[in-house]
Enzyme design. Structure first.
Site, PDB file in Angstrom:
ATOM      1  CD  GLU A   1      -1.963  -1.109   2.929  1.00 40.62           C
ATOM      2  OE1 GLU A   1      -2.877   0.256   3.455  1.00 40.62           O
ATOM      3  OE2 GLU A   1      -2.516  -2.440   3.696  1.00 40.62           O
TER       4      GLU A   1
ATOM      5  CE  LYS B   1       5.703   5.717   6.761  1.00 41.08           C
ATOM      6  NZ  LYS B   1       4.838   6.232   7.043  1.00 41.08           N
TER       7      LYS B   1
ATOM      8  NE  ARG C   1      -1.629   3.048  11.979  1.00 43.51           N
ATOM      9  CZ  ARG C   1      -1.062   1.738  12.902  1.00 43.51           C
ATOM     10  NH1 ARG C   1       0.809   2.435  12.768  1.00 43.51           N
ATOM     11  NH2 ARG C   1      -1.399   0.883  12.537  1.00 43.51           N
TER      12      ARG C   1
ATOM     13  NE  ARG D   1       2.693   5.499  16.917  1.00 41.81           N
ATOM     14  CZ  ARG D   1       3.984   5.758  16.902  1.00 41.81           C
ATOM     15  NH1 ARG D   1       4.544   6.433  15.177  1.00 41.81           N
ATOM     16  NH2 ARG D   1       5.093   6.505  17.196  1.00 41.81           N
TER      17      ARG D   1
ATOM     18  CD  GLU E   1      -1.008   7.620   7.960  1.00 41.51           C
ATOM     19  OE1 GLU E   1      -0.742   6.582   8.413  1.00 41.51           O
ATOM     20  OE2 GLU E   1      -0.478   8.092   8.090  1.00 41.51           O
TER      21      GLU E   1
ATOM     22  CE  LYS F   1       8.485   3.830   9.770  1.00 45.68           C
ATOM     23  NZ  LYS F   1       8.260   4.314  10.824  1.00 45.68           N
TER      24      LYS F   1
END
Lengths: 331, 659
Positions: free
Chosen positions: B328, B330, B335, B350, B378, B529
């Site tokens: 996907e 980033k 987040r 987060r 996100e 990531k």
């Protein structure tokens, strides 16, 4: 023409052809004290106070040519009278009085007005022109009573012992470390000193300063005394392998900068003990007043606010541009 | 006040989180509820209106300590905290009370220059006896503490001031100075007649000495403030000033305070955080309510711990075969976890911070999700089906009230990439491939039911803040979207697609194992990531100013310039990236290379070159150069580079079209 003037080598007396604390090699250097930014290698002849000589050799090498005179004793150099007077900064630290044709200058070097059992107390010397430091030349700097600070330090040490934690105090290796050490209670627990500090102790003992019993801080001694000892180390030893050998430690800095919380937090030490070998704001003002000088030249530190403050008090004050910069930050 | 001072010292005298936590827990257990709740209020950084203007505070302390304003300002620059500066200035004065039996004026004696220069007497060293009490005492190192600071030569006046009784108008009997407007008169009279005692509790100090200040006239404020300050010791003065100037976030992070309180209550941190987001006042009753364990069995707000990806380092490539991996983009947003339970929408960032109120459009849309759904995803600023730069999203950070205008200016969406709870069941142990299929279905159906939501119906968002809002959707469509998959046959093809990241407004690629469960924290292995490399530019330090807080008094906030023709133009500020040693080195360099002063800012000789890393670039009117960098930080100090080799503006402007 001023009796003393700044050249690219340092503060120079033309009449006597000598320099005070030159930052480059000269023929004849008068040294206020043995800290690295005031006592530099490379000069042919050095003159300092008697208690300073041993430390100066320790730092600049045994081969240097050093003359030493006791505090207060006059010496004439090319018709200029010079003498050394206690600055209270550390063992052997002197203010240098320079007199020529009735005009008197006093170069203070670094000084403090607080008591210190490891050196002679600051002596105010009357003069026309006083060259003062201004490391802590802002009114936020105000030193607590040193005995209270030492008591706090003992209490912190005990607190750490109860938690089986080694206490590590970072303090400037020449002056501050010995000043703390001389006031420690040797019965409270083992005291370890970093080799850079230990090497200077005999010079103090030669001047009659007594210290509690110490051990050299090595990986072995640190491991043996872990959880009980108080370790005195120079600030550069922060995070060194030696300190890590002590295991669980609580760290502290002993410095005038610790008076400000942001500085303590930046140092990331657990504790900051406010103890300086420089004069605080009050000390500076008292010392300047006590010289009776009508002209004050301000050097390393907060020169600009200090100059402005003194001018507003009616003194003829100016900045003296020098290259002294070293231990202001180490302090 | 004593117990609170003790807490402050305990927090201040350790760098260990465990000890700070223990100190907080002890405090919350031991302190009276009425005190503890005020401590909680301040430690969380909550603040009311400042009861006294900062400039007045500064002026009064300057008067009280009899220093000129410019010197107070100079000190503030160095210390970096107003309350601390003022407390330190007062400390210097207050500690100067002369010891018993000595007249403060007698300590002032200064040896006059009795003779004109050249006179015989002058060549004598002034004897210690000649210079008055203060320095004379210093001659004996054994002379004990209290007077070792030297005399009070400049302070006799100030000291008398300290002893002076309050002016008659404010004395207990004379009420003339007290405002009689009925609103605060009764309250006002009270504090001024109360003697201030060391034994006063924390909430008494606040309710009797701090809060009433706001209701007083300026002269009355001055009297009450100075009186309070005189009555406290150094720590007390500092703390009082700190409470007064607001922003009492010292020695303990908000998270740590919440952890401590959660521990005292025996609740999870997230539940405590959620409770603290509800309305509470600094009262003992509300404190007990916050700690109450019998409220509910399961708090609907409880989020799951976030699973965090590990970075793929340049040369350490953990993935060779792409077939078992899902790729996907980033996203460069915030987040977050979106919870829909018990008819409530809850959005956690987060940092386990509740952000529901900051992004009402997401909470409103979540009403279309079935009850018992938790999404991981996100928050992004979004327009025309593409993300807006993070700088736009920043305009929505930390807002308490979200106006219709800002909602239209910076529309946000929630881009979902995982499903953690479905139909009230925790499905984190299911395989990613299954969770993904379910996620796609969930969002598809929610989008349909969202179309049928009556657009004027007040949204069912937890809390009442939005009741008056009408739903206005600036960005058409359902603001909860599915994070699309990035298709690629192998790693090389994926690397090729990764080069699209910048033009798509993303930070790179995420790789997730299709057969993995949803992990906890930074467990390595299932989520990676693969970020794009930052841009870099060689820039010249042209100005510096002292930092605040931990970096107070050190020049740590830098402004950088870049060449435009023969001129260096400012284009970026950066605060981080140097080591502690380098910071000290630059600090000292700045002090010796200052060319001008503009308030706290020093311009310096353009000599030092630093490599800055950054994530993107935008047009901006804030800097002289007309451009602004996204997330600039110092990558390294280029001691090897002369100023002439710093970058030119043309090189940077060329990037504008790409980023």
């Amino acid at each position: 023409m001023d009796l003393l003037q700044v050249t690219d080598r340092g503060l120079w007396c033309q009449a006597g052809d000598f320099h005070i604390d030159p930052w480059r090699g000269v023929d004849r250097a008068l040294i206020t004290h043995a800290h690295a930014d005031h006592a530099r290698a490379g000069s042919r002849h050095y003159l300092c106070s008697t208690p300073c000589a041993g430390i100066l050799r320790e730092r600049l090498g045994q081969k240097i040519s050093v003359d030493a005179i006791p505090y207060g004793e006059r010496k004439t150099i090319n018709g200029v009278t010079v003498s050394f007077h206690p600055a209270g900064h550390l063992l052997g630290a002197a203010q240098i009085r320079v007199e020529h044709r009735g005009e008197i200058w006093v170069v203070s070097g670094d000084y403090k007005t607080q008591p210190d059992p490891t050196c002679a107390p600051f002596e105010p010397v009357r003069c026309n022109t006083f060259v003062t430091e201004s490391t802590f030349g802002l009114p936020v700097y105000h030193w607590p009573d040193p005995q209270t600070v030492i008591a706090d330090l003992h209490q912190w040490w005990q607190h750490n012992r109860e938690r089986d934690r080694t206490s590590v105090v970072f303090a400037y290796s020449l002056g501050k470390a010995q000043r703390i050490l001389a006031q420690l209670d040797g019965e409270a627990g083992p005291i370890l000193v970093h080799p850079a500090i230990e090497s200077l102790l005999p010079h103090y003992e030669a001047e009659g300063i007594r210290f509690p019993k110490t051990q050299t801080a090595t990986r072995e001694t640190l491991r043996e005394t872990a959880g009980k000892a108080l370790v005195i180390a120079p600030p550069a030893a922060d995070d060194s392998a030696l300190v890590r050998a002590a295991g669980d430690v609580s760290t502290a800095f002993a410095s005038g900068w610790m008076a400000v919380r942001g500085m303590r937090r930046w140092r990331a030490a657990d504790r900051g003990f406010v103890m300086s070998d420089h004069a605080d704001w009050r000390g500076l003002n008292d010392a300047i007043a006590a010289t009776g000088a009508s002209r004050v030249l301000v050097t390393h530190g907060y020169t600009q606010p200090m100059v402005r403050w003194l001018r507003e008090k009616g003194l003829d004050a100016d900045e003296l541009a020098t290259s002294f910069r070293g231990e202001g930050n180490e302090e | 006040m004593q117990r609170f001072s003790q807490l402050f010292r305990e927090l201040d005298q350790t760098t260990r989180t465990s000890e700070k936590l223990a100190a907080l827990v002890r405090y919350f257990r031991e302190a009276d509820d009425a005190d503890a709740v005020w401590a909680l209020h301040f430690l969380l950084g909550r603040r009311g209106r400042r009861p006294i203007k900062t400039t007045l505070l500064r002026d009064w302390v300057a008067e009280e300590s009899s220093y000129p304003i410019w010197l107070v300002e100079e000190c503030y620059d160095k210390v970096g905290d107003l309350a601390e500066t003022l407390a330190l200035l007062l400390e210097g004065r207050h500690s100067c009370r002369p010891s018993e039996g000595s007249d403060p004026t007698e300590a002032i004696e200064v040896p006059p220059l009795q003779e004109t220069p050249g006179g015989a007497g002058l060549s004598e060293t002034a004897s210690l006896a000649n210079v008055g009490g203060s320095l004379g005492e210093l001659a004996q190192p054994s002379a004990s503490g209290s007077r070792s600071q030297g005399g009070c030569n400049v302070d006799a006046e100030a000291f008398r001031e300290l002893q002076r009784p309050l002016t008659p108008s404010l004395s207990p009997d004379g009420g003339e100075g007290v405002r009689q407007d009925g609103r605060g008169a009764a309250n006002v009279h009270f504090p001024l007649t109360q003697p201030i005692s060391e034994m006063e509790t924390f909430h008494e100090v606040i309710t009797k000495h701090l809060l009433p200040l706001a209701k007083l006239s300026e002269p009355e404020q001055r009297e009450l403030l100075l009186r309070t300050l005189r009555a406290h010791d150094q720590t007390g003065r500092f703390l009082f000033l700190k409470l007064l100037t607001g922003g009492f976030r010292m020695g303990a992070s908000k998270i740590l305070v919440i952890r401590a309180l959660a521990e005292v209550a025996g609740l999870s941190r997230a539940v405590m955080e959620h409770r603290l987001m509800s309305k509470w006042e600094p009262t003992a009753a509300d404190f007990r309510r916050l700690l109450d364990t019998d409220q509910t069995n399961r708090d609907p707000a409880q989020p799951y711990p976030f699973y965090l990806a590990s970075p793929i380092e340049q040369n350490v490539d953990p993935i060779t075969d792409l077939s078992n991996w899902q790729a996907e983009w980033k996203w460069d947003g915030i987040r977050a976890q979106l919870i829909r339970r018990d008819g409530q929408s809850i959005l956690w960032s987060r940092g386990e911070e509740l952000v529901t109120h900051g992004y009402p459009e997401i909470g409103e849309a979540a009403a279309a999700l079935p009850d018992g759904t938790v999404l991981d995803g996100e928050i992004l600023a979004w327009r025309n089906d593409a993300p807006l730069p993070f700088t736009d999203l920043q305009k929505r950070l930390g807002r308490k009230n979200v106006s219709t205008k800002i909602r239209q200016q910076v529309p946000v969406i929630f881009i979902a990439y995982d499903l953690l709870e479905s139909d009230k069941t925790d499905i984190r142990q299911n395989l990613l491939a299954d969770r993904r299929r379910q996620l796609e279905t969930t969002i598809e159906q929610a989008a349909k039911s969202f179309q049928q939501l009556p657009s004027v119906r007040p949204p069912e968002i937890q809390g009442e803040l939005f009741a008056e809002h009408k739903i206005t959707i600036a960005e058409p469509g359902f603001p909860i979207r599915l994070s699309p998959l990035v298709e690629a046959s192998d790693m090389d093809a994926l690397a090729q697609r990764r080069t699209e990241s910048r033009s798509r407004g993303t930070e790179g690629i995420m790789l997730k194992r299709r057969d993995s469960a949803y992990g906890v924290g930074r467990e390595r292995g299932a989520w990676w990531k693969w970020k794009i490399d930052p841009y870099t530019v060689d820039a010249v330090l042209i100005a510096a100013q002292p930092g605040h807080g931990k970096r107070a008094g050190l020049f740590t906030d830098y402004t950088f310039g870049i060449w435009r023709d023969d001129e260096l133009v400012s284009f970026a500020k950066a605060y981080s990236g140097l080591t502690a040693e380098e910071i000290r080195e630059v600090d000292e360099w700045v002090r010796t290379n200052t060319t001008g002063r503009h308030g706290p800012v020093r311009t310096v000789n353009p000599e030092l070159v630093f490599e800055l890393a950054f994530e993107g670039i935008q047009e901006s009117s804030r800097h002289k150069s007309g451009i602004a960098l996204r997330f600039p930080r110092i990558a390294r100090w280029r001691k090897d580079k002369p100023v002439t080799e710093a970058d030119r503006i043309e090189n940077l402007r060329a990037l504008l079209n790409h980023s």
